[in-house]
Design a protein around this motif. Structure first.
Motif, PDB file in Angstrom:
ATOM      1  N   ALA A  92       0.844  -1.189   0.000  1.00 57.14           N
ATOM      2  CA  ALA A  92       0.000   0.000   0.000  1.00 57.14           C
ATOM      3  C   ALA A  92       0.878   1.237   0.000  1.00 57.14           C
ATOM      4  O   ALA A  92       1.885   1.293   0.707  1.00 57.14           O
ATOM      5  N   THR A  93       0.508   2.236  -0.792  1.00 55.55           N
ATOM      6  CA  THR A  93       1.212   3.512  -0.763  1.00 55.55           C
ATOM      7  C   THR A  93       0.476   4.423   0.205  1.00 55.55           C
ATOM      8  O   THR A  93      -0.732   4.631   0.078  1.00 55.55           O
ATOM      9  N   ALA A  94       1.188   4.928   1.202  1.00 54.21           N
ATOM     10  CA  ALA A  94       0.534   5.762   2.209  1.00 54.21           C
ATOM     11  C   ALA A  94       1.546   6.526   3.040  1.00 54.21           C
ATOM     12  O   ALA A  94       2.688   6.094   3.195  1.00 54.21           O
ATOM     13  N   LEU A  95       1.090   7.645   3.574  1.00 58.28           N
ATOM     14  CA  LEU A  95       1.868   8.397   4.555  1.00 58.28           C
ATOM     15  C   LEU A  95       1.475   7.825   5.910  1.00 58.28           C
ATOM     16  O   LEU A  95       0.436   8.150   6.451  1.00 58.28           O
ATOM     17  N   HIS A  96       2.273   6.940   6.418  1.00 57.37           N
ATOM     18  CA  HIS A  96       1.907   6.161   7.604  1.00 57.37           C
ATOM     19  C   HIS A  96       3.148   5.988   8.461  1.00 57.37           C
ATOM     20  O   HIS A  96       4.259   5.874   7.947  1.00 57.37           O
ATOM     21  N   ASP A  97       2.980   5.931   9.755  1.00 58.33           N
ATOM     22  CA  ASP A  97       4.148   5.815  10.631  1.00 58.33           C
ATOM     23  C   ASP A  97       4.873   4.481  10.501  1.00 58.33           C
ATOM     24  O   ASP A  97       6.037   4.374  10.879  1.00 58.33           O
ATOM     25  N   LYS A  98       4.247   3.469   9.942  1.00 63.34           N
ATOM     26  CA  LYS A  98       4.903   2.166   9.786  1.00 63.34           C
ATOM     27  C   LYS A  98       5.366   1.926   8.347  1.00 63.34           C
ATOM     28  O   LYS A  98       5.517   0.788   7.933  1.00 63.34           O
ATOM     29  N   HIS A  99       5.589   2.981   7.595  1.00 58.24           N
ATOM     30  CA  HIS A  99       5.983   2.832   6.193  1.00 58.24           C
ATOM     31  C   HIS A  99       7.459   2.452   6.028  1.00 58.24           C
ATOM     32  O   HIS A  99       8.266   2.625   6.946  1.00 58.24           O
ATOM     33  N   LYS A 100       7.760   1.922   4.850  1.00 62.28           N
ATOM     34  CA  LYS A 100       9.142   1.733   4.411  1.00 62.28           C
ATOM     35  C   LYS A 100       9.360   2.709   3.260  1.00 62.28           C
ATOM     36  O   LYS A 100       8.449   2.959   2.474  1.00 62.28           O
ATOM     37  N   ASP A 101      10.565   3.243   3.146  1.00 64.39           N
ATOM     38  CA  ASP A 101      10.875   4.104   2.011  1.00 64.39           C
ATOM     39  C   ASP A 101      10.894   3.269   0.737  1.00 64.39           C
ATOM     40  O   ASP A 101      11.361   2.120   0.740  1.00 64.39           O
ATOM     41  N   LEU A 102      10.398   3.843  -0.333  1.00 61.46           N
ATOM     42  CA  LEU A 102      10.325   3.137  -1.613  1.00 61.46           C
ATOM     43  C   LEU A 102      11.692   2.590  -2.031  1.00 61.46           C
ATOM     44  O   LEU A 102      11.799   1.462  -2.517  1.00 61.46           O
TER      45      LEU A 102
ATOM     46  N   GLY B 102      -7.573  12.730  -2.922  1.00 67.52           N
ATOM     47  CA  GLY B 102      -7.631  13.552  -1.715  1.00 67.52           C
ATOM     48  C   GLY B 102      -7.383  12.794  -0.425  1.00 67.52           C
ATOM     49  O   GLY B 102      -6.685  13.276   0.462  1.00 67.52           O
ATOM     50  N   GLN B 103      -7.932  11.585  -0.334  1.00 65.26           N
ATOM     51  CA  GLN B 103      -7.862  10.822   0.915  1.00 65.26           C
ATOM     52  C   GLN B 103      -6.816   9.723   0.916  1.00 65.26           C
ATOM     53  O   GLN B 103      -6.525   9.154   1.959  1.00 65.26           O
ATOM     54  N   GLY B 104      -6.279   9.361  -0.219  1.00 68.42           N
ATOM     55  CA  GLY B 104      -5.318   8.261  -0.279  1.00 68.42           C
ATOM     56  C   GLY B 104      -6.014   6.915  -0.202  1.00 68.42           C
ATOM     57  O   GLY B 104      -7.196   6.790  -0.510  1.00 68.42           O
ATOM     58  N   VAL B 105      -5.287   5.917   0.252  1.00 69.24           N
ATOM     59  CA  VAL B 105      -5.816   4.556   0.381  1.00 69.24           C
ATOM     60  C   VAL B 105      -6.643   4.468   1.659  1.00 69.24           C
ATOM     61  O   VAL B 105      -6.233   4.972   2.706  1.00 69.24           O
ATOM     62  N   ARG B 106      -7.792   3.823   1.572  1.00 70.26           N
ATOM     63  CA  ARG B 106      -8.643   3.636   2.757  1.00 70.26           C
ATOM     64  C   ARG B 106      -7.900   2.835   3.834  1.00 70.26           C
ATOM     65  O   ARG B 106      -7.175   1.894   3.531  1.00 70.26           O
ATOM     66  N   LYS B 107      -8.131   3.214   5.098  1.00 67.90           N
ATOM     67  CA  LYS B 107      -7.449   2.586   6.233  1.00 67.90           C
ATOM     68  C   LYS B 107      -7.662   1.071   6.266  1.00 67.90           C
ATOM     69  O   LYS B 107      -6.733   0.324   6.538  1.00 67.90           O
ATOM     70  N   GLU B 108      -8.872   0.614   5.970  1.00 68.19           N
ATOM     71  CA  GLU B 108      -9.134  -0.827   6.016  1.00 68.19           C
ATOM     72  C   GLU B 108      -8.267  -1.582   4.999  1.00 68.19           C
ATOM     73  O   GLU B 108      -7.858  -2.713   5.250  1.00 68.19           O
ATOM     74  N   LEU B 109      -7.941  -0.948   3.888  1.00 70.41           N
ATOM     75  CA  LEU B 109      -7.083  -1.591   2.890  1.00 70.41           C
ATOM     76  C   LEU B 109      -5.613  -1.538   3.317  1.00 70.41           C
ATOM     77  O   LEU B 109      -4.868  -2.494   3.105  1.00 70.41           O
ATOM     78  N   ILE B 110      -5.215  -0.427   3.928  1.00 63.68           N
ATOM     79  CA  ILE B 110      -3.848  -0.330   4.456  1.00 63.68           C
ATOM     80  C   ILE B 110      -3.631  -1.423   5.494  1.00 63.68           C
ATOM     81  O   ILE B 110      -2.607  -2.108   5.500  1.00 63.68           O
ATOM     82  N   ASP B 111      -4.615  -1.596   6.374  1.00 64.00           N
ATOM     83  CA  ASP B 111      -4.511  -2.604   7.434  1.00 64.00           C
ATOM     84  C   ASP B 111      -4.397  -4.024   6.884  1.00 64.00           C
ATOM     85  O   ASP B 111      -3.771  -4.879   7.504  1.00 64.00           O
ATOM     86  N   LEU B 112      -4.978  -4.290   5.732  1.00 67.83           N
ATOM     87  CA  LEU B 112      -4.909  -5.611   5.108  1.00 67.83           C
ATOM     88  C   LEU B 112      -3.585  -5.845   4.370  1.00 67.83           C
ATOM     89  O   LEU B 112      -3.194  -6.984   4.137  1.00 67.83           O
ATOM     90  N   SER B 113      -2.920  -4.774   3.999  1.00 66.05           N
ATOM     91  CA  SER B 113      -1.722  -4.876   3.164  1.00 66.05           C
ATOM     92  C   SER B 113      -0.545  -5.493   3.908  1.00 66.05           C
ATOM     93  O   SER B 113      -0.460  -5.425   5.131  1.00 66.05           O
ATOM     94  N   ASP B 114       0.374  -6.077   3.145  1.00 67.26           N
ATOM     95  CA  ASP B 114       1.570  -6.683   3.725  1.00 67.26           C
ATOM     96  C   ASP B 114       2.639  -5.647   4.055  1.00 67.26           C
ATOM     97  O   ASP B 114       3.410  -5.820   4.996  1.00 67.26           O
TER      98      ASP B 114
END
Length: 148
Positions: free
Chosen positions: A78-88, A105-117
């Motif tokens: 998932a592409t997101a501005l999130h505290d648990k991200h890895k740099d590309l 405007g909103q990016g990826v929905r939270k429920e999809l981010i939570d499902l992502s690896d």
């Protein structure tokens, strides 16, 4: 198999540009949420430069699709501005992957981010985010040519 997942990308020009770039970087299939722009919108067709005729595009429920991809050992990034991200630049994608991008405007929905690896962020010097078509293109290029 390399997949692109579009979560509520609403601008037809962005969807068309993403289709064109996906075809250029060897994406095998695109799954779109129901909130995405119509691929047969004239602006989408024009900006895809015909790529929509060469790459399968399926409108579906992304929650269910992500689960199916993971059952097939396809990792979802998932592409997101999130505290648990890895740099590309630090991503070492597996041979089979899915890149998930979100709404303008909103990016990826939270429920999809939570499902992502994995959660991925493009490192930048000035702005926090980019146009979704540009960001998707950078990700697809990086994933295609990343050192494994």
């Amino acid at each position: 198999e390399n997949i692109l997942l579009l979560d509520n990308v609403q601008d037809p020009g962005n969807v068309g540009t993403i289709l064109r770039t996906a075809h250029s970087f060897g994406i095998d299939c695109i799954y779109m949420s129901k909130g995405c722009a119509d691929i047969y919108n004239p602006k989408t067709i024009q900006s895809s430069q015909g790529a929509l005729f060469y790459i399968p595009v399926i409108q579906t429920d992304l929650v269910e699709e992500i689960k199916k991809l993971q059952e097939r050992n396809i990792e979802v990034y998932a592409t997101a501005l999130h505290d648990k991200h890895k740099d590309l630049q630090d991503i070492k994608p597996s041979k089979k992957y899915a890149i998930l991008v979100g709404n303008e405007g909103q990016g990826v929905r939270k429920e999809l981010i939570d499902l992502s690896d994995h959660i991925v962020k493009i490192e930048m010097e000035t702005f926090e985010s980019l146009n979704v078509a540009i960001a998707t293109s950078i990700c697809m290029y990086t994933f295609k040519y990343a050192k494994r």
